[in-house]
Design an enzyme around this catalytic site. Structure first.
Site, PDB file in Angstrom:
ATOM      1  CB  CYS A  91       8.842   0.961  -6.576  1.00 53.88           C
ATOM      2  SG  CYS A  91       9.991   1.528  -5.296  1.00 53.88           S
TER       3      CYS A  91
ATOM      4  CG  ASP B 263      -5.069   4.547   1.265  1.00 56.03           C
ATOM      5  OD1 ASP B 263      -4.022   4.548   1.944  1.00 56.03           O
ATOM      6  OD2 ASP B 263      -5.780   3.519   1.115  1.00 56.03           O
TER       7      ASP B 263
ATOM      8  N   GLY C 298       1.246  -1.183  12.269  1.00 64.79           N
ATOM      9  CA  GLY C 298       0.369  -1.665  11.200  1.00 64.79           C
ATOM     10  C   GLY C 298       0.872  -1.318   9.812  1.00 64.79           C
TER      11      GLY C 298
ATOM     12  CG  HIS D 152       3.233   5.039   2.973  1.00 59.14           C
ATOM     13  ND1 HIS D 152       3.919   3.849   3.075  1.00 59.14           N
ATOM     14  CD2 HIS D 152       2.118   4.896   3.719  1.00 59.14           C
ATOM     15  CE1 HIS D 152       3.235   3.021   3.835  1.00 59.14           C
ATOM     16  NE2 HIS D 152       2.135   3.632   4.253  1.00 59.14           N
TER      17      HIS D 152
HETATM   18  P1  5GP Z   1       0.438   1.477   5.828  1.00 62.79           P
HETATM   19  O1  5GP Z   1      -0.499   0.635   6.656  1.00 62.79           O
HETATM   20  O2  5GP Z   1       1.582   0.657   5.271  1.00 62.79           O
HETATM   21  O3  5GP Z   1       0.901   2.697   6.561  1.00 62.79           O
HETATM   22  O4  5GP Z   1      -0.446   2.024   4.634  1.00 62.79           O
HETATM   23  C1  5GP Z   1      -0.488   1.473   3.363  1.00 62.79           C
HETATM   24  C2  5GP Z   1      -1.657   2.127   2.658  1.00 62.79           C
HETATM   25  O5  5GP Z   1      -1.545   1.846   1.270  1.00 62.79           O
HETATM   26  C3  5GP Z   1      -3.026   1.595   3.116  1.00 62.79           C
HETATM   27  O6  5GP Z   1      -3.804   2.672   3.605  1.00 62.79           O
HETATM   28  C4  5GP Z   1      -3.601   0.955   1.827  1.00 62.79           C
HETATM   29  O7  5GP Z   1      -4.994   1.172   1.706  1.00 62.79           O
HETATM   30  C5  5GP Z   1      -2.808   1.643   0.732  1.00 62.79           C
HETATM   31  N1  5GP Z   1      -2.609   0.824  -0.467  1.00 62.79           N
HETATM   32  C6  5GP Z   1      -2.166  -0.470  -0.518  1.00 62.79           C
HETATM   33  N2  5GP Z   1      -2.067  -0.886  -1.788  1.00 62.79           N
HETATM   34  C7  5GP Z   1      -2.446   0.169  -2.565  1.00 62.79           C
HETATM   35  C8  5GP Z   1      -2.544   0.352  -3.980  1.00 62.79           C
HETATM   36  O8  5GP Z   1      -2.266  -0.538  -4.793  1.00 62.79           O
HETATM   37  N3  5GP Z   1      -2.974   1.568  -4.417  1.00 62.79           N
HETATM   38  C9  5GP Z   1      -3.300   2.581  -3.554  1.00 62.79           C
HETATM   39  N4  5GP Z   1      -3.701   3.728  -4.100  1.00 62.79           N
HETATM   40  N5  5GP Z   1      -3.200   2.454  -2.224  1.00 62.79           N
HETATM   41  C10 5GP Z   1      -2.780   1.261  -1.730  1.00 62.79           C
HETATM   42 ZN    ZN Z   2       9.252   1.215  -3.190  1.00 67.58          ZN
END
Ligand code: 5GP
Ligand code: ZN
Length: 112
Positions: free
Chosen positions: A9, A32, A94, A101
């Site tokens: 957000c 990412d 994970g 997303h």
């Molecule tokens: P999840 O594991 O929740 O499916 O994926 C979260 C993704 O968000 C991860 O691949 C992580 O590298 C990415 N991520 C986490 N924090 C940030 C951020 O502050 N900026 C960006 N661009 N990506 C983020």
């Molecule tokens: Zn949010």
């Protein structure tokens, strides 16, 4: 509706910088921060949903909208030979950021 304590957000609001590749009134796509493939984008709705399982049929229209936009965005960002979409749902998958997303992975041949 956006949430004050949610990283994605904050990215949507511009409070945390990101490398945006696509934005419209309903969704944002950005790179990412820790790419797991040559191209690794994250597509988020501009509404805070924690989990896929939180969405009802009406909300799912937003997912449908995003899924229809993604092929063009992927092609414009180096995924000309295919790509993989991933939604992590909950702890066993994970999921680390609890704002729904869609991962877009490509730009190379992906190992399974
Ligand atoms: P999840 O594991 O929740 O499916 O994926 C979260 C993704 O968000 C991860 O691949 C992580 O590298 C990415 N991520 C986490 N924090 C940030 C951020 O502050 N900026 C960006 N661009 N990506 C983020
Ligand atoms: Zn949010």
């Amino acid at each position: 509706m956006l949430k004050d304590d949610c990283i994605f957000c904050k990215i949507i609001k511009g409070e945390i910088p990101s490398q945006k590749v696509y934005e419209d009134g309903k969704m944002l796509v950005f790179k990412d921060i820790e790419p797991k493939a040559k191209v690794h984008l994250l597509a988020v709705a501009k509404t805070h949903f924690k989990l896929l399982s939180e969405m009802n049929g009406g909300d799912a229209e937003l997912l449908k909208y995003m899924l229809c936009k993604i092929p063009g965005i992927a092609a414009e960002n180096g995924c000309n030979n295919g790509y993989r979409l991933i939604i992590n749902q909950g702890a066993d998958a994970g999921q680390t950021v609890f704002h729904l997303h869609i991962h877009i992975l490509g730009g190379e041949t992906l190992p399974w």
